[in-house]
Scaffold this motif. Sequence first.
Motif, PDB file in Angstrom:
ATOM      1  N   CYS A   1       0.846  -1.106   0.125  1.00  0.00           N
ATOM      2  CA  CYS A   1       0.072   0.059  -0.044  1.00  0.00           C
ATOM      3  C   CYS A   1       0.870   1.340   0.122  1.00  0.00           C
ATOM      4  CB  CYS A   1      -0.933  -0.049   1.210  1.00  0.00           C
ATOM      5  SG  CYS A   1      -1.949  -1.308   1.345  1.00  0.00           S
TER       6      CYS A   1
ATOM      7  N   ARG B   1       0.488   3.688  -3.102  1.00  0.00           N
ATOM      8  CA  ARG B   1      -0.339   4.798  -2.893  1.00  0.00           C
ATOM      9  C   ARG B   1       0.475   6.205  -2.217  1.00  0.00           C
ATOM     10  NH1 ARG B   1      -3.694   0.910  -1.060  1.00  0.00           N
ATOM     11  NH2 ARG B   1      -4.800  -0.141  -2.750  1.00  0.00           N
TER      12      ARG B   1
ATOM     13  N   GLY C   1      -0.900  -3.876   8.114  1.00  0.00           N
ATOM     14  CA  GLY C   1      -1.147  -2.502   8.850  1.00  0.00           C
ATOM     15  C   GLY C   1      -0.439  -2.285  10.192  1.00  0.00           C
TER      16      GLY C   1
ATOM     17  N   PHE D   1      -2.316  -2.674  13.837  1.00  0.00           N
ATOM     18  CA  PHE D   1      -3.456  -3.452  13.422  1.00  0.00           C
ATOM     19  C   PHE D   1      -3.700  -4.869  13.437  1.00  0.00           C
ATOM     20  CE2 PHE D   1      -6.194  -4.786   9.388  1.00  0.00           C
ATOM     21  CZ  PHE D   1      -7.400  -4.462   9.951  1.00  0.00           C
TER      22      PHE D   1
ATOM     23  N   PHE E   1      -6.573  -5.998  15.784  1.00  0.00           N
ATOM     24  CA  PHE E   1      -7.748  -6.155  15.138  1.00  0.00           C
ATOM     25  C   PHE E   1      -7.270  -7.703  14.297  1.00  0.00           C
ATOM     26  CE2 PHE E   1      -8.393  -1.878  15.886  1.00  0.00           C
ATOM     27  CZ  PHE E   1      -9.565  -1.603  16.213  1.00  0.00           C
TER      28      PHE E   1
ATOM     29  N   ILE F   1      -9.815  -9.476  11.586  1.00  0.00           N
ATOM     30  CA  ILE F   1      -9.697  -8.748  10.545  1.00  0.00           C
ATOM     31  C   ILE F   1      -8.544  -8.724   9.498  1.00  0.00           C
ATOM     32  CG2 ILE F   1     -10.495  -6.642   9.421  1.00  0.00           C
ATOM     33  CD1 ILE F   1     -11.574  -5.710  12.049  1.00  0.00           C
TER      34      ILE F   1
ATOM     35  N   MET G   1      -8.198 -10.532   5.961  1.00  0.00           N
ATOM     36  CA  MET G   1      -7.507  -9.834   4.843  1.00  0.00           C
ATOM     37  C   MET G   1      -6.476 -10.546   4.269  1.00  0.00           C
ATOM     38  SD  MET G   1      -8.036  -5.989   6.475  1.00  0.00           S
ATOM     39  CE  MET G   1      -7.204  -5.108   5.027  1.00  0.00           C
TER      40      MET G   1
ATOM     41  N   VAL H   1     -11.211  -3.250   4.924  1.00  0.00           N
ATOM     42  CA  VAL H   1     -11.708  -3.481   6.103  1.00  0.00           C
ATOM     43  C   VAL H   1     -13.389  -3.789   6.148  1.00  0.00           C
ATOM     44  CG1 VAL H   1     -12.015  -2.822   8.594  1.00  0.00           C
ATOM     45  CG2 VAL H   1      -9.792  -2.632   7.455  1.00  0.00           C
TER      46      VAL H   1
ATOM     47  N   TYR I   1      -8.843   3.275  14.805  1.00  0.00           N
ATOM     48  CA  TYR I   1      -7.724   2.364  14.842  1.00  0.00           C
ATOM     49  C   TYR I   1      -7.911   1.085  13.944  1.00  0.00           C
ATOM     50  CZ  TYR I   1      -5.223   4.700  18.527  1.00  0.00           C
ATOM     51  OH  TYR I   1      -4.852   5.622  19.129  1.00  0.00           O
ATOM     52  N   ALA I   2      -9.239   0.721  13.660  1.00  0.00           N
ATOM     53  CA  ALA I   2      -9.502  -0.561  12.852  1.00  0.00           C
ATOM     54  C   ALA I   2      -9.412  -0.122  11.220  1.00  0.00           C
ATOM     55  CB  ALA I   2     -11.033  -0.933  13.075  1.00  0.00           C
ATOM     56  N   SER I   3      -8.056   0.137  10.903  1.00  0.00           N
ATOM     57  CA  SER I   3      -7.817   0.328   9.676  1.00  0.00           C
ATOM     58  C   SER I   3      -6.440   0.064   9.534  1.00  0.00           C
ATOM     59  CB  SER I   3      -8.145   1.821   9.353  1.00  0.00           C
ATOM     60  OG  SER I   3      -7.360   2.377   8.096  1.00  0.00           O
ATOM     61  N   SER I   4      -6.108  -0.589   8.429  1.00  0.00           N
ATOM     62  CA  SER I   4      -4.631  -0.995   8.161  1.00  0.00           C
ATOM     63  C   SER I   4      -4.122   0.241   7.455  1.00  0.00           C
ATOM     64  CB  SER I   4      -4.389  -2.188   7.265  1.00  0.00           C
ATOM     65  OG  SER I   4      -4.954  -1.741   5.801  1.00  0.00           O
ATOM     66  N   LEU I   5      -4.584   1.606   7.351  1.00  0.00           N
ATOM     67  CA  LEU I   5      -4.082   2.663   6.884  1.00  0.00           C
ATOM     68  C   LEU I   5      -3.745   2.590   5.375  1.00  0.00           C
ATOM     69  CD1 LEU I   5      -2.127   3.979   9.918  1.00  0.00           C
ATOM     70  CD2 LEU I   5      -4.390   4.719   9.172  1.00  0.00           C
ATOM     71  N   CYS I   6      -4.352   1.563   4.531  1.00  0.00           N
ATOM     72  CA  CYS I   6      -3.776   1.231   3.221  1.00  0.00           C
ATOM     73  C   CYS I   6      -4.081   2.343   2.225  1.00  0.00           C
ATOM     74  CB  CYS I   6      -4.487   0.162   2.637  1.00  0.00           C
ATOM     75  SG  CYS I   6      -6.213   0.277   1.971  1.00  0.00           S
TER      76      CYS I   6
ATOM     77  N   ALA J   1      -6.694   3.415   0.528  1.00  0.00           N
ATOM     78  CA  ALA J   1      -7.212   3.141  -0.889  1.00  0.00           C
ATOM     79  C   ALA J   1      -8.515   4.078  -0.886  1.00  0.00           C
ATOM     80  CB  ALA J   1      -7.942   1.847  -0.889  1.00  0.00           C
TER      81      ALA J   1
ATOM     82  N   HIS K   1      -7.390   8.652   5.265  1.00  0.00           N
ATOM     83  CA  HIS K   1      -6.625   8.003   6.205  1.00  0.00           C
ATOM     84  C   HIS K   1      -5.642   8.961   7.038  1.00  0.00           C
ATOM     85  CE1 HIS K   1      -3.685   8.377   2.681  1.00  0.00           C
ATOM     86  NE2 HIS K   1      -2.655   7.505   3.349  1.00  0.00           N
ATOM     87  N   HIS K   2      -5.527   9.867   6.566  1.00  0.00           N
ATOM     88  CA  HIS K   2      -4.545  10.968   7.414  1.00  0.00           C
ATOM     89  C   HIS K   2      -5.502  11.453   8.446  1.00  0.00           C
ATOM     90  CE1 HIS K   2      -0.769  11.998   5.095  1.00  0.00           C
ATOM     91  NE2 HIS K   2      -1.674  10.952   4.422  1.00  0.00           N
TER      92      HIS K   2
ATOM     93  N   LEU L   1      -5.272   8.934  11.226  1.00  0.00           N
ATOM     94  CA  LEU L   1      -4.231   9.281  11.959  1.00  0.00           C
ATOM     95  C   LEU L   1      -4.293  10.305  12.998  1.00  0.00           C
ATOM     96  CD1 LEU L   1      -1.308   8.672   9.278  1.00  0.00           C
ATOM     97  CD2 LEU L   1      -1.500   7.318  11.628  1.00  0.00           C
TER      98      LEU L   1
END
Lengths: 256, 470
Positions: free
Chosen positions: A138, A142, A175, A178, A182, A185, A189, B323, B359-364, B366, B378-379, B382
Amino acid sequence: MAKVALFIPCFVDQLTPEVGLDMVRVLRRLEFELEFPQEQTCCGQPAFNTGYWNDARPVAERFLQIFRSAEQVVCPSGSCTTMVRNFYPELLAGTPWHEEAIKVGKRVFEFSEFLVKVANVKDVGASFPHRVAVHDSCHALRELHLKPESRELLRHVRGLELVEMPYSEDCCGFGGTFATKFGAISAAMGDAKAGYAESCGAEYVTATDPSCLLHIDGILRRRKSTVRTIHLAGILAQTASAAERGARPAARESAR
Amino acid sequence: MSNAAHEFLRSAAEKSADLAHRQIIRRGIDSYNAANERGRSRFLDWEAARLRCQEIKWEAVNNLDRYLLEFEQRVKDRGGHVFWAENSKEARQYIADLATARGVRKVVKSKSMVSEEIHLGPALEKLGIKVVETDLGEYIVQLRNETPYHIVTPAMHLNRTQIAALFKEKLGDVDTDDPQQLVAAARRALRRDFFSAEMGISGANFLVADAGMIALTTNEGNGRLCTSVPRIHVVLSGIEKVIPRLQDLATLWPVLATAGTGQPITCYSTLAGGPRQPNEVDGPEEFHVVLVDNGRSELLANVEEREVLHCIRCGACINACPVFRTVGGHSYGTTYMGPIGSVLTPRLRGLNEFQHLSYASSLCGACTDVCPVKINLHHHLLHNRRDAVNASDRPWSERIGFMLWRWAVEDSRRFRAAGWLVRLGMRVVHRLRLDGTVLDPARPWNKNHAAPLAPAKSFRALWGKHNGNN
């Protein structure tokens, strides 16, 4: 050739040193003069991503102090490169280190980015006669806008067959914290990602980020999959002569 | 950990393991992605369109006071009413009082996420008023007594068979899984409601300041029926929906449609600006706009987070979110799900109770990549995390963990020693075959992964020994 400072992420240093060594092999083959600033530890990303900016800040400043004099810095992780180039300026906004962060950020490169865009090399003389699929990590994809670079390098590897896996741009679910906060999850993934890797007929999944690979590898092995993971540097480090001599086992086979 | 966090973890773990759910959502998102890609290719320059939308929303949000007052004035000039609701309760009360005063017994609703946000339906039903959702997806989830699974496609989690069974049970006059016949059955039922309801409630995609009108898009024409057939039309909207000019719709409407569903333009695009005028033959007798704040002003006051108000509720970030695809829309337990929900909910409803979503995010990232108004989603996640830490609102174990981490990484000798210790520990745990058990300190990782083997030597040790010449 120009001098290159190695930025070895903390977990590469401690958990997957072969990724760093493979990068060293490739850069040496291209005749770069390398140095490893021994004072380096971590870029601060774990704390930054978890919200502990006050703890991340001095660690970032420390990093800048160590690397400020380097002409070019190369890192085998798109994520840690992103931390320095994209997030340091925000983390250090309003501090005396802000300008330095922007300056150093322009000289820090992810490994594939450095080879293709800075060193202008596409063929590093590697040989890896296997079917390989790329997972687009990622941060590299990105934040650093890297995608063709790793594929370009792989297309020039002898004997390598590049296959595209479905949803290669989907996050693998690592992540950072993460993955432990989590876990269900994150694992689901990773499971989807592992399924895509298996479905495309690849023997190996590669990526520019060892953290993604650590995660995908753990999931694949748990599934008793035959697909293995290997960092891009691990592929590029292998030459025909080394393979003939059987000098190194492929990838992280030692860990199986 | 808050109750909401507990419930999220439980539900997320359950859905994560639900492979049938994963497949339904994958299929839904795949067809969205294909349509969306075709849609974007129809733009001469999609990126320029995004940039333009960002500019329009920036201008609107940063001059919200001016444009809202302009909108209000023009609506009033045409004989409409505008009510400013500071919170959910005020908004609910206004609509409930109005319905009671006018003897309303049935309300038809077109889709409005704000109505979900303020829990309008249950409040009206408590007064004995029948509330009918008229968007097909909303209609389906209402029949199931569920909340919307997704802000744009509320019934995304259901397949044709499930909907057929539901209609057979609830509507009675249909026994087929043919989509056309199912839609026809819903249409038959809803027509009766449209013509018997005294009040229509709609949301608004945009509040157009210079026209004093609401802009409303639906694919089924239900919005148009809700706003024109019943005697009373009530518009429910967040204050952030205002845009400066009618002309801005030329960019915003197609961008919203493309980002939302991949369509060039949504099937029915409606502008409504007040009650029936003396020279008009149709339209409602009364027109009310309820402008809901409900925490938005606080977000507006926060310069760093203000751009979150740019959101046009297209759902693109939700579709892009891995997610969301894993845990599903209901696990969030909030009106707004996916990335925008994880950014917005802690701000609107409290960081303390809802920080887990950030917090329930891999901060990818997308989400940020696809947002048509370029919100740096996603910022903002943060930022929410940072603010949670700064409010000393994190678990002790984590805070101590990062104290230790910092102590270790601020000195390379300490780092080396700590690393050595961790690797030793990993090897011992592995040797004793304790990987992933309760005795494994790395259990949170190892219970989901085959354990990584710790190398005997670190990179720096190997470098020091051979200067990297190995």
